[in-house]
Design a protein around this motif. Sequence first.
Motif, PDB file in Angstrom:
ATOM      1  N   GLN B 155       0.836  -1.200   0.000  1.00 58.69           N
ATOM      2  CA  GLN B 155       0.000   0.000   0.000  1.00 58.69           C
ATOM      3  C   GLN B 155       0.868   1.245   0.000  1.00 58.69           C
ATOM      4  OE1 GLN B 155      -0.866  -2.113   2.934  1.00 58.69           O
ATOM      5  NE2 GLN B 155      -2.735  -3.052   2.185  1.00 58.69           N
ATOM      6  N   GLY B 156       2.069   1.106  -0.538  1.00 60.00           N
ATOM      7  CA  GLY B 156       3.016   2.208  -0.444  1.00 60.00           C
ATOM      8  C   GLY B 156       2.808   3.286  -1.487  1.00 60.00           C
ATOM      9  N   ALA B 157       3.553   4.357  -1.277  1.00 60.74           N
ATOM     10  CA  ALA B 157       3.386   5.520  -2.139  1.00 60.74           C
ATOM     11  C   ALA B 157       3.792   5.231  -3.572  1.00 60.74           C
ATOM     12  CB  ALA B 157       4.204   6.684  -1.579  1.00 60.74           C
ATOM     13  N   ILE B 158       4.798   4.387  -3.752  1.00 64.07           N
ATOM     14  CA  ILE B 158       5.246   4.112  -5.120  1.00 64.07           C
ATOM     15  C   ILE B 158       4.102   3.548  -5.949  1.00 64.07           C
ATOM     16  CG2 ILE B 158       6.809   2.712  -6.495  1.00 64.07           C
ATOM     17  CD1 ILE B 158       8.231   4.901  -5.060  1.00 64.07           C
ATOM     18  N   ASN B 159       3.355   2.658  -5.347  1.00 66.15           N
ATOM     19  CA  ASN B 159       2.234   2.079  -6.088  1.00 66.15           C
ATOM     20  C   ASN B 159       1.166   3.108  -6.377  1.00 66.15           C
ATOM     21  OD1 ASN B 159       3.298  -0.427  -6.344  1.00 66.15           O
ATOM     22  ND2 ASN B 159       2.294  -1.283  -4.546  1.00 66.15           N
ATOM     23  N   ASP B 160       0.956   4.005  -5.438  1.00 61.61           N
ATOM     24  CA  ASP B 160      -0.038   5.049  -5.684  1.00 61.61           C
ATOM     25  C   ASP B 160       0.405   5.941  -6.830  1.00 61.61           C
ATOM     26  OD1 ASP B 160      -1.246   5.674  -2.290  1.00 61.61           O
ATOM     27  OD2 ASP B 160      -1.463   4.008  -3.678  1.00 61.61           O
ATOM     28  N   ILE B 161       1.694   6.257  -6.845  1.00 59.53           N
ATOM     29  CA  ILE B 161       2.195   7.101  -7.933  1.00 59.53           C
ATOM     30  C   ILE B 161       2.064   6.368  -9.266  1.00 59.53           C
ATOM     31  CG2 ILE B 161       4.251   8.208  -8.870  1.00 59.53           C
ATOM     32  CD1 ILE B 161       5.174   8.684  -6.031  1.00 59.53           C
ATOM     33  N   LEU B 162       2.412   5.074  -9.243  1.00 63.38           N
ATOM     34  CA  LEU B 162       2.318   4.309 -10.477  1.00 63.38           C
ATOM     35  C   LEU B 162       0.888   4.220 -10.972  1.00 63.38           C
ATOM     36  CD1 LEU B 162       4.779   1.348  -9.881  1.00 63.38           C
ATOM     37  CD2 LEU B 162       5.043   3.272 -11.429  1.00 63.38           C
ATOM     38  N   SER B 163      -0.048   4.138 -10.050  1.00 64.90           N
ATOM     39  CA  SER B 163      -1.434   3.980 -10.472  1.00 64.90           C
ATOM     40  C   SER B 163      -1.936   5.226 -11.170  1.00 64.90           C
ATOM     41  CB  SER B 163      -2.325   3.632  -9.280  1.00 64.90           C
ATOM     42  OG  SER B 163      -2.379   4.721  -8.402  1.00 64.90           O
ATOM     43  N   VAL B 164      -1.323   6.360 -10.850  1.00 63.94           N
ATOM     44  CA  VAL B 164      -1.694   7.587 -11.551  1.00 63.94           C
ATOM     45  C   VAL B 164      -1.404   7.426 -13.037  1.00 63.94           C
ATOM     46  CG1 VAL B 164      -1.059   9.993 -11.892  1.00 63.94           C
ATOM     47  CG2 VAL B 164      -1.414   9.119  -9.591  1.00 63.94           C
TER      48      VAL B 164
ATOM     49  N   ASN C  64      -3.557   7.756   2.445  1.00 60.66           N
ATOM     50  CA  ASN C  64      -3.530   8.486   1.188  1.00 60.66           C
ATOM     51  C   ASN C  64      -2.116   8.965   0.932  1.00 60.66           C
ATOM     52  OD1 ASN C  64      -3.726  10.225  -0.935  1.00 60.66           O
ATOM     53  ND2 ASN C  64      -4.809  11.812   0.199  1.00 60.66           N
ATOM     54  N   ASN C  65      -1.446   8.288   0.030  1.00 62.09           N
ATOM     55  CA  ASN C  65      -0.016   8.526  -0.131  1.00 62.09           C
ATOM     56  C   ASN C  65       0.344   9.630  -1.085  1.00 62.09           C
ATOM     57  OD1 ASN C  65       1.291   6.588   1.539  1.00 62.09           O
ATOM     58  ND2 ASN C  65       0.332   5.046   0.259  1.00 62.09           N
ATOM     59  N   LEU C  66      -0.607  10.046  -1.896  1.00 61.79           N
ATOM     60  CA  LEU C  66      -0.189  10.938  -2.969  1.00 61.79           C
ATOM     61  C   LEU C  66       0.099  12.350  -2.494  1.00 61.79           C
ATOM     62  CD1 LEU C  66      -2.197   9.639  -5.989  1.00 61.79           C
ATOM     63  CD2 LEU C  66       0.210   9.401  -5.433  1.00 61.79           C
ATOM     64  N   ASP C  67      -0.561  12.766  -1.439  1.00 61.67           N
ATOM     65  CA  ASP C  67      -0.237  14.092  -0.940  1.00 61.67           C
ATOM     66  C   ASP C  67       0.967  13.998  -0.034  1.00 61.67           C
ATOM     67  OD1 ASP C  67      -3.730  14.777  -0.363  1.00 61.67           O
ATOM     68  OD2 ASP C  67      -2.485  15.027  -2.149  1.00 61.67           O
ATOM     69  N   VAL C  68       2.020  14.678  -0.414  1.00 62.38           N
ATOM     70  CA  VAL C  68       3.184  14.653   0.464  1.00 62.38           C
ATOM     71  C   VAL C  68       2.903  15.471   1.713  1.00 62.38           C
ATOM     72  CG1 VAL C  68       5.555  15.416   0.701  1.00 62.38           C
ATOM     73  CG2 VAL C  68       4.849  14.223  -1.346  1.00 62.38           C
ATOM     74  N   LEU C  69       2.223  16.582   1.503  1.00 61.61           N
ATOM     75  CA  LEU C  69       1.946  17.432   2.655  1.00 61.61           C
ATOM     76  C   LEU C  69       0.636  17.041   3.313  1.00 61.61           C
ATOM     77  CD1 LEU C  69       3.016  20.840   1.172  1.00 61.61           C
ATOM     78  CD2 LEU C  69       4.242  19.428   2.820  1.00 61.61           C
ATOM     79  N   PRO C  70       0.632  17.018   4.630  1.00 59.36           N
ATOM     80  CA  PRO C  70      -0.597  16.641   5.317  1.00 59.36           C
ATOM     81  C   PRO C  70      -1.612  17.773   5.247  1.00 59.36           C
ATOM     82  CG  PRO C  70       1.068  17.285   6.900  1.00 59.36           C
ATOM     83  CD  PRO C  70       1.717  17.359   5.547  1.00 59.36           C
ATOM     84  N   ARG C  71      -2.874  17.381   5.217  1.00 61.01           N
ATOM     85  CA  ARG C  71      -3.877  18.434   5.236  1.00 61.01           C
ATOM     86  C   ARG C  71      -4.193  18.866   6.651  1.00 61.01           C
ATOM     87  NH1 ARG C  71      -7.763  16.480   0.448  1.00 61.01           N
ATOM     88  NH2 ARG C  71      -5.879  15.768  -0.574  1.00 61.01           N
TER      89      ARG C  71
END
Lengths: 452, 322, 301
Positions: B155-164, C64-71
């Motif tokens: 559930q890491g960020a890399i996968n989220d970025i890739l899914s974009v 929610n990983n896409l936002d680097v900055l927290p809301r």
Amino acid sequence: MTTPSGRTPSRLLAPGRRSFLAGALGASLLGLTACGGGDDTASAGAAAGGAPETSEPVVLTVAWWGGPARAENTQKVLDLYTKAHPNVTFKTQWQGYSGYYDKINTAAAGRNAPDLIQIDNRALREYANKKLIAELDPWVGKTLKTDQIDPKLLGTGKVDDKLYAMPLASNTQAFVVDVTVLQPFGLVPAQEGWADWDAFASWAAKVTTATGGKVWGTRDESANLSWLEPWLRQSGKQLYDGQKLGFGEAEVVKWFTQWDALRKSGGASPAEVSQPANAGDISKNTVSTKQTTGTFTYDNQLTELAKATDHELQLVPLPGPLKGNYARPSQFFTAYARGKNVATVVDVINFFDNDQGAGEALGTERGLPPSRTIRDAISPTFSEQLKYVVAYDERVVAGAGDTPPVPAQGDSQIGTLLTSAAENVAFGRAAIADAAEEFVSQANSALERAGR
Amino acid sequence: MADTVSRAPRVGLRRAARPPAPGGSPRRRREAVAGYTFLLPWFVGLFGITLFPMLYSLYLSFTDYDLLQSPQWIGLDNYVRMLTDDPQYWNSVKATLLFAVVSVPLKLAVALGVALLLYRDRRGVGLYRALFYVPSLLGGSVAVAIVWQTLFGGQGAINDILSVVGITGRSWITNPSTALGTLVLLAAWQFGAPMVIFLAGLKQIPAEMFEAGSLDGAGRFTQFWHITLPMLSPVLFFNLVLETIAGFQGFTAAFVISGGTGGPADSTLLYTLYLYLRGFGDFQMGYASAMAWGFLLVLGVITAIVFRSGSLWVHYADEGEH
Amino acid sequence: MTTAPSTLASAPLAPQAPAPGGRPARTAGSVVAHVVLVVLLVVALYPIAYLIGTSFKSPQEIANNLDVLPRSFTPKNYADGWSGIPGVSFARFFTNSVVVSLGVVVGNVVSCSLAAYAFARLRFPLRGLWFALMIGTLLLPHHVLVVPQYVLFNALGWVNTPLPLIVPKFLATDAFFVFLMVQFMRGIPRTLDEAAAIDGCGPFSTFFRIVLPLTKPALVTTTVFSFIQTWNDFFSQLVYLNDITKYTLPIGLRLFLDSSGQNSVGPMFAMSALSLVPVFLFFLVFQRLIVEGINTSGIKG
């Protein structure tokens, strides 16, 4: 500082001198190991069978593995003991299961293992043979009361008929299910579980389909030695036969094939999802992470699991005949043989096992209280959840088989070998037959080496 | 380059010119005594902490030793087991070789590439240099390994970025085919340190060489191949040796990311990790010593090969025309 | 080409050599280079930004990983993380790390400067041999030594104390710093030594009064690098420290990682970020020196 003949002082470190120093240093280094390994008798003041220290201040180090819930309970009991014996205080060390024995071994090598060490039957034989833990027989009947403990359970703490470890609790194998997820689909298993593997497999596949593939029925447990053992027993085999494996390649092949089929049908979680939990840490349990609706567990672990998730959980027996199960000593407490206050440590052990207040504090988090009187006395005070666990345990143990003898020496390595082999199969890196063959041969080598 | 001492090869201190000491012999003796006195701590360290432990571990490698009882001599058993009866050993060799062979060139290539880019652009070099160096600074820490594990998890960020971009990722760290890759990426990410060295090396290339080259009509690539690279070769060599040695010794990231197991399926079981598991996990100290010596020998051979090859392609500026 | 001390602090820019391309960079090429560099920089620094950002995210946001900055800025993660695991707070881990790192720094500065002075300035029989040996130890992987060293320290009773981590540093076992200082000292003009000798100073006073003060930049570099290396060191600390109360930051962090479940990503990241702060601070203050320091040791003419 020159000699009369004017030779330079670098003669001080002339080659001859240097190699002499070198030799001396080397010899002393070798000497260090030689004496590092000798076994001296337990230090004075810990005369076998002696009375616990009641006046001089004593600080005992205690080590156990578990989660936060266990840490809380244990601390409560230690506090109770200090209240009753103000001269004794405790320093605690606890952590997760993975790496626990590394720590104990390291400390033991440095000759300062904790005074009171929790172990399970995986390490019992090894520690007893290496004289790491004290023989408890001299205190039986005096400081250490064992009359209320089921003799079969007590027997699991004996190696070659000598008592080395006091069972802290007993548990048995179970399969925990996430009722919150299963209920809406009407897939909550019956209380008796599944009659055989096929019934289990089809249930698991149904669950995965019902949740649309988001949550799997069961975790892939092919790497789990704790399930392999009862499964073997169901067909009359044993994990160990003395210092050898009690089963062969054929069984392992069947075991891997079964799980492979489950993975293919979707009933079991894929390798990537199952992998993190293979090391045994309860924090990675896939039911508490909500990735599967079921996973292997020991019945006492329900307490820790329930704390980690907000879903409702239930216990059912492992699929197949109940005789695979057995009443397991879930953990033991042992006394470090080279400690300075062994007698006092034994008294603490006795407190854990026989004191009612202690029993109440511990609940069933470690397992069922080993002492009959304690169990009867405190069950009425149990919460619903603890009563449930007790009920499950009694039900299952009634139909369970005999408790096996202490595992062979080197048992801890067998678990890792199984995990390796199972992961190789699960990730498609090895064929089942090859992995099984390698596992059995490596396991036998390891056992043979350990038994030397 | 005025100081003669610095021009001499590192090892040949003996060749340095010795001006006659004023005062003659007693002063010389005093200096020798002083020399050894100043070196005393180092001697204790060299013999006590380095050389003797080395010899001692050689002895241990022929024994069965668990620290609780005295070492038992078993001859070559450990080595035999290591080479013929331990599939995990070969898994660790494979993983380590793969790791080193991929991550070292990758790291050096990126370092060189970025150094070249920075070299072109004179403005803000200092800032870029410092910023690119930060990963090198922090990369070996447990903290970063933790971040890496989270980034590349299921559930890491890399996968989220890739899914974009429409790619469905998997759990990179629990899959044996990709787990080692995440470690390689982590190693390559720390390209800042070799980059800084490359930059300094680039700065030292005299301008005249490029002027001469362009006068001769050499294009960019030719210039790079025939001028830049040879002039950089000492620096490249230095970086190669250091990074190779470091590459074979990776431990922290593998340990943290695999949870101390070298999993999944031994894919991240780097050699030093396996040594640790056997030596300090199982307390098979004799076996771990055998592994350590195997490691030393192989690394020695590899380093020797690199050094040997260096004489073929490393071009020192003061040796005259290539 | 070793750089003399005076150039250490402010390396003069090399004569303006044209880019390897042969002619002054054209604007278009320069813009492209800039863009590439910036993209690379963003990618390179992303994990750090992610670490810091996530450490401030609330539990709901962490998924929610896409936002680097927290809301919703949640410093509570830091408070939660600081309390560590039951019984031991992160304050303890920090303190232990500081103690060990400082011990190593002192040890290195003292012993390596002594050894370096001998190699750089004094003449004695077999100097070349010892120097070669010292360089050789640079290439020695320390994992080879860890088993027998452990046995040694175990026999001495030093296991489970920081002693095995600190005492060897007082014996100049870090050849890298000895080498660094030797290179540096060789750049100090000998005329000063000779003047001192004429004044009657022996090697010892020459060292303390003349050479050592002039070696300050190398000493600072040694301090900074020693500190950073030890602060981040995991393996040795893992092997030698057993009691939770003696744990340093790297092992404390790892313990924290092992015992936290799904719900502790925030506090874990918070403590991870916090653990990197001292290193980063050192870096900010000494950035120039660090980078130059690498140069001094790296470039061989």
